[in-house]
Design an enzyme around this catalytic site. Structure first.
Site, PDB file in Angstrom:
ATOM      1  N   TRP A 169      15.942 -38.142 -16.272  1.00  0.00           N
ATOM      2  CA  TRP A 169      14.871 -37.337 -15.713  1.00  0.00           C
ATOM      3  C   TRP A 169      13.554 -37.941 -16.144  1.00  0.00           C
ATOM      4  CZ3 TRP A 169      16.307 -33.997 -12.154  1.00  0.00           C
ATOM      5  CH2 TRP A 169      17.589 -33.443 -12.224  1.00  0.00           C
ATOM      6  N   SER A 199       5.841 -40.697   5.728  1.00  0.00           N
ATOM      7  CA  SER A 199       5.723 -40.326   7.138  1.00  0.00           C
ATOM      8  C   SER A 199       4.909 -39.051   7.308  1.00  0.00           C
ATOM      9  CB  SER A 199       7.114 -40.148   7.758  1.00  0.00           C
ATOM     10  OG  SER A 199       7.831 -41.364   7.763  1.00  0.00           O
ATOM     11  N   GLU A 229       0.821  -1.208   0.000  1.00  0.00           N
ATOM     12  CA  GLU A 229       0.000   0.000   0.000  1.00  0.00           C
ATOM     13  C   GLU A 229       0.854   1.256   0.000  1.00  0.00           C
ATOM     14  OE1 GLU A 229      -1.943  -2.889   3.020  1.00  0.00           O
ATOM     15  OE2 GLU A 229       0.027  -2.552   2.087  1.00  0.00           O
TER      16      GLU A 229
END
Length: 355
Positions: free
Chosen positions: A164, A292, A46
């Site tokens: 990849w 987990s 602002e």
């Protein structure tokens, strides 16, 4: 408001632990000032917009993605500057979840004679600051589980080869994600198998800083030759046993945490990170660590890249380990899901909880 939201996104990864905010000042249908949150201790969105507009701000409408602050922090309250500038109307996307501000900014603006409207762009604004909202209300970081897999749900071949699976554009998007989060976390299995750098690379605009690298390494097995220890930024190694002095000498910060069956207690680790002002964590693997996190209900968001490639093989690993669901009815289903094509791959984003 859409312009203000676009500005807010430019602040992601650069202003933590502050929220990423965008602001646009409009008068007579013309934008007279705009800005986004600067680094901590510097101007909020602002203020930047007001400074650009100058005297023209009097009688203008301010579009801002988050309720302006009404308290003194590192900077003075934004509401005072807005009222003093003579802004006539403020359109807020969302209220500020910070208890120091929530509702107080809106009330202060209205007390100063400013008309306030709330709700335009709320859904997008909430996502922009989802990490800030969780941290400021719970003290804990927002946790994102991120992984890349083949069409048949594999993260590597049976021999362990994983580079990849996804294409260049998806990997670039993954680095852009890293740039938005305070910390990137992996388990020791991934660290040993891949020797990752865990840095932000291959993005158009480099970040102001590298995210904190966190390795969950219960027995302190990360080698001192690990490439991440040579990178810019900090590496934190969380252990559950004896502190490995050699790792500390190599530049890593090593912390000993409570253990759960000999493993680092993940809620304790998240608590430590939250206390240090880490508002967000991108958990990138491996399957045991991600499993987990899911088993403990610690995941706030999922970002999965799915490549149109079939690897096969009964011994090829999947992205999520752990106990998992014993019944399909208990399987975790994502909500507010969106899909995006990234190159030849698909990015799936969703939330484990419907709220």
């Amino acid at each position: 408001m859409q312009q203000a939201l676009g500005l807010a996104r430019k602040a992601l990864g650069k202003v933590s632990p502050n929220p990423a905010v965008g602001a646009v000042l409009v008068k007579d249908g013309i934008v007279i000032g705009q800005g986004f949150t600067q680094a901590p201790g510097e101007d909020h969105a602002e203020i930047v917009a007001l400074q650009v507009a100058g005297e023209a701000a009097r009688g203008a409408t301010l579009y801002v993605t988050l309720e302006p602050c009404a308290h003194h922090g590192r900077t003075p309250p934004c509401v005072d500057a807005i009222v003093d500038a003579g802004v006539a109307e403020v359109c807020l996307a969302t209220m500020d979840p910070n208890p120091k501000t929530d509702g107080k900014g809106k009330a202060a603006l209205e007390a100063g004679g400013v008309q306030v409207l709330v709700g335009d762009g709320a859904e997008q604004a909430l996502e922009v600051n989802e990490t800030f909202a969780k941290h400021v209300t719970t003290g804990e970081p927002f946790v994102v589980a991120k992984f890349a897999m083949s069409l048949d749900g594999k993260i590597a071949t049976a021999t362990g080869e994983s580079r990849w699976i996804t294409g260049v554009m998806a990997r670039r998007e993954a680095h852009r994600l890293r740039a938005e989060y305070d910390a990137v976390m992996v388990g020791i299995g991934t660290a040993l198998a891949d020797d990752p750098r865990l840095t932000v690379r291959d993005v158009d605009l480099p970040p102001l800083h590298q995210p904190l690298r966190v390795v969950v390494d219960s027995r302190g097995r990360l080698p001192v030759e690990a490439v991440m220890l040579e990178e810019d930024g900090q590496t934190l190694v969380a252990v559950a046993g004896v502190l490995p002095v050699m790792l500390q000498a190599a530049g890593a910060e090593v912390v000993r945490l409570p253990s759960n069956d000999g493993r680092v207690d993940l809620p304790s680790l998240l608590g430590l990170l939250g206390e240090r002002g880490i508002t967000s964590v991108l958990v990138e693997g491996g399957s045991q660590l991600l499993g987990s996190f899911f088993d403990l209900g610690l995941v706030d968001k999922v970002v999965a890249f799915v490549a149109p490639v079939v690897i096969g093989g009964a011994g090829a690993p999947a992205p999520i380990g752990g106990a998992g669901a014993f019944n399909l009815a208990d399987a975790l289903r994502l909500h507010s899901v969106r899909y995006e094509v990234v190159g030849n791959d698909m990015m799936v984003v969703g939330y484990p909880r419907g709220d």
